[in-house]
Design a protein around this motif. Structure first.
Motif, mmCIF file in Angstrom:
data_model
loop_
_atom_site.group_PDB
_atom_site.id
_atom_site.type_symbol
_atom_site.label_atom_id
_atom_site.label_comp_id
_atom_site.label_asym_id
_atom_site.label_seq_id
_atom_site.Cartn_x
_atom_site.Cartn_y
_atom_site.Cartn_z
ATOM 1 N N ARG A 134 0.277 -0.324 -12.437
ATOM 2 C CA ARG A 134 -0.044 1.008 -12.960
ATOM 3 C C ARG A 134 0.128 1.086 -14.482
ATOM 4 O O ARG A 134 -0.779 1.504 -15.212
ATOM 5 N N GLU A 138 0.833 -1.208 0.000
ATOM 6 C CA GLU A 138 0.000 0.000 0.000
ATOM 7 C C GLU A 138 0.867 1.258 0.000
ATOM 8 O O GLU A 138 0.586 2.232 -0.720
ATOM 9 N N THR A 158 2.334 -3.262 -8.923
ATOM 10 C CA THR A 158 0.911 -3.071 -8.656
ATOM 11 C C THR A 158 0.129 -2.646 -9.891
ATOM 12 O O THR A 158 -1.018 -2.210 -9.781
ATOM 13 N N ALA A 165 -8.472 -3.181 -14.321
ATOM 14 C CA ALA A 165 -7.627 -4.363 -14.178
ATOM 15 C C ALA A 165 -8.170 -5.569 -14.928
ATOM 16 O O ALA A 165 -7.412 -6.482 -15.277
ATOM 17 N N ILE A 208 -2.147 -1.582 -16.667
ATOM 18 C CA ILE A 208 -3.548 -1.195 -16.816
ATOM 19 C C ILE A 208 -3.687 -0.076 -17.846
ATOM 20 O O ILE A 208 -4.616 -0.078 -18.669
ATOM 21 N N ALA A 255 -3.202 -6.290 -5.264
ATOM 22 C CA ALA A 255 -3.469 -4.854 -5.309
ATOM 23 C C ALA A 255 -3.786 -4.411 -6.735
ATOM 24 O O ALA A 255 -4.680 -3.577 -6.957
ATOM 25 N N ALA A 256 -3.062 -4.962 -7.704
ATOM 26 C CA ALA A 256 -3.296 -4.594 -9.101
ATOM 27 C C ALA A 256 -4.688 -4.998 -9.555
ATOM 28 O O ALA A 256 -5.384 -4.229 -10.236
ATOM 29 N N ARG A 257 -5.115 -6.179 -9.178
ATOM 30 C CA ARG A 257 -6.426 -6.686 -9.617
ATOM 31 C C ARG A 257 -7.596 -5.878 -9.058
ATOM 32 O O ARG A 257 -8.698 -5.923 -9.600
ATOM 33 N N ARG A 258 -7.366 -5.135 -7.977
ATOM 34 C CA ARG A 258 -8.438 -4.333 -7.378
ATOM 35 C C ARG A 258 -8.608 -2.978 -8.060
ATOM 36 O O ARG A 258 -9.566 -2.254 -7.773
ATOM 37 N N LYS A 259 -7.719 -2.615 -8.960
ATOM 38 C CA LYS A 259 -7.751 -1.285 -9.563
ATOM 39 C C LYS A 259 -8.731 -1.225 -10.735
ATOM 40 O O LYS A 259 -8.960 -2.219 -11.421
ATOM 41 N N PRO A 260 -9.294 -0.051 -10.971
ATOM 42 C CA PRO A 260 -10.178 0.115 -12.143
ATOM 43 C C PRO A 260 -9.425 -0.225 -13.431
ATOM 44 O O PRO A 260 -8.275 0.181 -13.611
ATOM 45 N N ASP A 305 2.494 1.699 -3.454
ATOM 46 C CA ASP A 305 1.529 2.201 -4.426
ATOM 47 C C ASP A 305 1.310 3.702 -4.245
ATOM 48 O O ASP A 305 1.219 4.447 -5.227
#
Length: 251
Positions: free
Chosen positions: A49, A13, A47, A80, A52, A73-78, A16
């Motif tokens: 960035r 976290e 993560t 992804a 994506i 963490a990457a999979r939770r991002k818009p 990121d």
């Protein structure tokens, strides 16, 4: 913890938060747009960035990393869901599957031994089609970046998504020829202090060119900064390489 920024969720976290979109990402996106490219590999994606963003630009992106917390963490991002996420390393790369491969974010420095580095380059060559491009970055040892990797120069406050702040600093020391050992410290508001350790290997321009040629690449462009300055003539202190995969030699 060894490479704690990638393996410990609390430090992921922090990582990121400390690494938002930057001019290096703009550079990589421009390089990607230089040619018509569909199948993209982001090796050591962290993560996510850049992966994506590349997928959002319409590319078919495979993002590979060894660290499960980073991928989580990457999979939770818009956005992804447009990326194919793979937990693994160079050993997991399929042959001739990509038109371009990125090894960026100074991941090259974490491949410390000659054996690790050579194996990674060979695997990347095998994963690319002929004339596919490899884009990598590493800090230029001529600039001696590690000289500033100690307190108080490295002390900073990192603001997390919830508004809390983490006090961070780095300490470094030579670890051998062309290598530097670093310890990153993170002091959280609740009093917890977590550390992350790593060793960085700094290869100069000649070493990078030689190793790429041996692995089957042709260096097409090499810059020292994100505005495409020549090596050694930029305050960025980078070695940014764009190389093409040579045709395979027939036995």
């Amino acid at each position: 913890m060894w490479h704690g920024e990638y393996r410990e969720p609390r430090l992921v976290e922090v990582y990121d938060a400390e690494h938002p979109w930057g001019w290096e990402d703009d550079f990589f996106m421009r390089v990607l747009a230089d040619r018509t490219t569909s199948r993209v590999l982001d090796l050591g994606c962290g993560t996510g960035r850049l992966a994506i963003a590349m997928a959002g630009a319409g590319h078919e992106v495979t993002a590979v990393d060894l660290a499960t917390p980073c991928l989580d963490a990457a999979r939770r991002k818009p956005g992804a869901d447009r990326v194919r996420w793979v937990e693994g390393s160079v050993e997991t790369l399929p042959p001739r599957a990509f038109d371009v491969a990125f090894l960026v974010g100074h991941v090259a420095e974490l491949l410390v031994t000659d054996e690790e580095w050579s194996a990674a380059l060979r695997a990347l060559r095998d994963a690319l089609v002929t004339d596919g491009r490899l884009i990598l970055d590493s800090r230029d040892p001529v600039a001696r970046p590690w000289q500033d990797w100690n307190r108080p120069a490295t002390e900073r406050s990192i603001v997390l998504a919830d508004g809390s702040a983490v006090l961070a600093w780095t300490e470094s020391a030579p670890a051998g020829e062309q290598t530097v050992s670093v310890v990153h410290h993170y002091l959280f508001p609740d009093g917890a202090e977590l550390t992350s350790t790593a060793v960085h290997r700094f290869r100069d321009e000649e070493a990078l060119r030689d190793s790429l040629r041996t692995a089957g690449f042709r260096v097409e462009e090499l810059y020292g900064g994100w505005s495409r300055e020549p090596a050694g003539l930029s305050e960025d202190g980078e070695l940014i390489v764009i190389a093409a995969a040579e045709p395979r030699m027939l036995a």
